[in-house]
Design an enzyme around this catalytic site. Structure first.
Site, PDB file in Angstrom:
ATOM      1  N   ASP A   2     -41.946  21.114  28.044  1.00  0.00           N
ATOM      2  CA  ASP A   2     -42.698  21.638  29.221  1.00  0.00           C
ATOM      3  C   ASP A   2     -41.700  21.841  30.494  1.00  0.00           C
ATOM      4  O   ASP A   2     -40.693  20.958  30.270  1.00  0.00           O
ATOM      5  CB  ASP A   2     -43.917  21.299  29.721  1.00  0.00           C
ATOM      6  CG  ASP A   2     -43.802  19.701  29.967  1.00  0.00           C
ATOM      7  OD1 ASP A   2     -43.844  18.862  29.007  1.00  0.00           O
ATOM      8  OD2 ASP A   2     -43.462  19.342  31.026  1.00  0.00           O
ATOM      9  N   ASP A  31     -42.115  20.675  33.154  1.00  0.00           N
ATOM     10  CA  ASP A  31     -42.874  19.764  34.385  1.00  0.00           C
ATOM     11  C   ASP A  31     -43.681  20.508  35.249  1.00  0.00           C
ATOM     12  O   ASP A  31     -44.626  21.244  34.688  1.00  0.00           O
ATOM     13  CB  ASP A  31     -41.528  18.872  34.917  1.00  0.00           C
ATOM     14  CG  ASP A  31     -42.137  17.437  35.666  1.00  0.00           C
ATOM     15  OD1 ASP A  31     -43.012  16.766  34.927  1.00  0.00           O
ATOM     16  OD2 ASP A  31     -41.911  17.257  36.725  1.00  0.00           O
TER      17      ASP A  31
END
Ligand code: ZN
Length: 264
Positions: free
Chosen positions: A183, A185
């Protein structure tokens, strides 16, 4: 196995892969039961060392802090910033035996290079080098923290690289990280904040790539004459052997054996 530092995270599975003898340890235990802060990292590294392991590749999921480190990318960091709170046991020493290992280069350059080449031979995008920020967790970071780490020049954020890399260095093991991004973050304007379900689905896809990269790495491991990891304690060990408490020296026997021989 049992160790003077308690039980490792899981049973250690040993076998052969690509002609190499390999030991596998699931860091978070069977069924993923240990928080990053709870990992028995000293027991894990002591157990690997006592089995005769020479090189450790830490495979882990991370958040990406740069556009080029997006979900599905493998990143082979060469630097680390420690943002843990300092309450994870991070040394084998103390209690009468002092050693100061160098951590200017926290990864074994030869193993990191070989892991990069192994990952690059697959279909996944791969980033060579970068700074890994270790946070305490278990919660993901705030948006402000994510921007801060980007300002520091960091590429990925995770929860396990330290003290694992420090303990590997103390145990005279080569250590490198193969991280895969799940991802962005929480800094990315076009992506939602980190959500554990989204992370899990990318994580599963990354696992297959990491497995393949590990198999390729096992088939082309660098010789240990290409780095100084195996002789770290020659310069790092400060305490005169005659002054070492016998019980502490015995507890560290697999780690000190090369340097000091077996305790008499
Ligand atoms: Zn090395």
């Amino acid at each position: 196995m049992d160790t003077p530092f308690g039980a490792p995270s899981d049973v250690i599975r040993v076998g052969r892969l690509g002609g190499a003898r390999v030991a596998f340890l699931a860091r978070h235990g069977p069924g993923h039961r240990y928080l990053p802060s709870e990992l028995p990292q000293r027991a894990n590294m002591w157990a690997l060392k006592s089995l005769g392991v020479e090189r450790v590749l830490g495979v882990s999921a991370v958040g990406g802090l740069r556009d080029e480190c997006g979900p599905g990318t493998a990143v082979l960091p060469d630097q680390v910033i420690d943002r843990t709170r300092g309450d994870r046991p991070e040394t084998f020493f103390g209690g009468g035996i002092v050693a100061h290992v160098g951590m200017a280069e926290p990864m074994c350059a030869a193993l990191r290079r070989a892991a990069y080449e192994a990952a690059s031979a697959g279909a996944q995008p791969v980033v060579d080098g970068g700074i890994y920020v270790v946070i305490e967790g278990p919660a993901f970071g705030t948006r402000a923290e994510s921007h801060l780490y980007r300002d520091w020049g960091a590429s990925v954020v995770g929860m396990t690289a330290f003290p694992e890399a420090k303990l590997a260095r103390e145990a005279e093991l080569c250590y490198a990280l193969l991280t895969t991004v799940t991802d962005y973050d929480s800094w990315h304007p076009e992506e939602g904040a980190v959500d554990a379900m989204a992370v899990l689905s990318v994580l599963r896809a990354n696992v297959a790539h990491s497995r393949d990269a590990v198999a390729r790495l096992a088939a082309r491991l660098p010789g240990r004459d290409r780095c100084g990891c195996a002789h770290t304690l020659d310069a790092a060990l400060m305490t005169d052997p005659g002054s070492m408490p016998v019980e502490v020296r015995e507890r560290l026997e697999p780690i000190l054996r090369r340097r000091l021989g077996r305790p008499s």
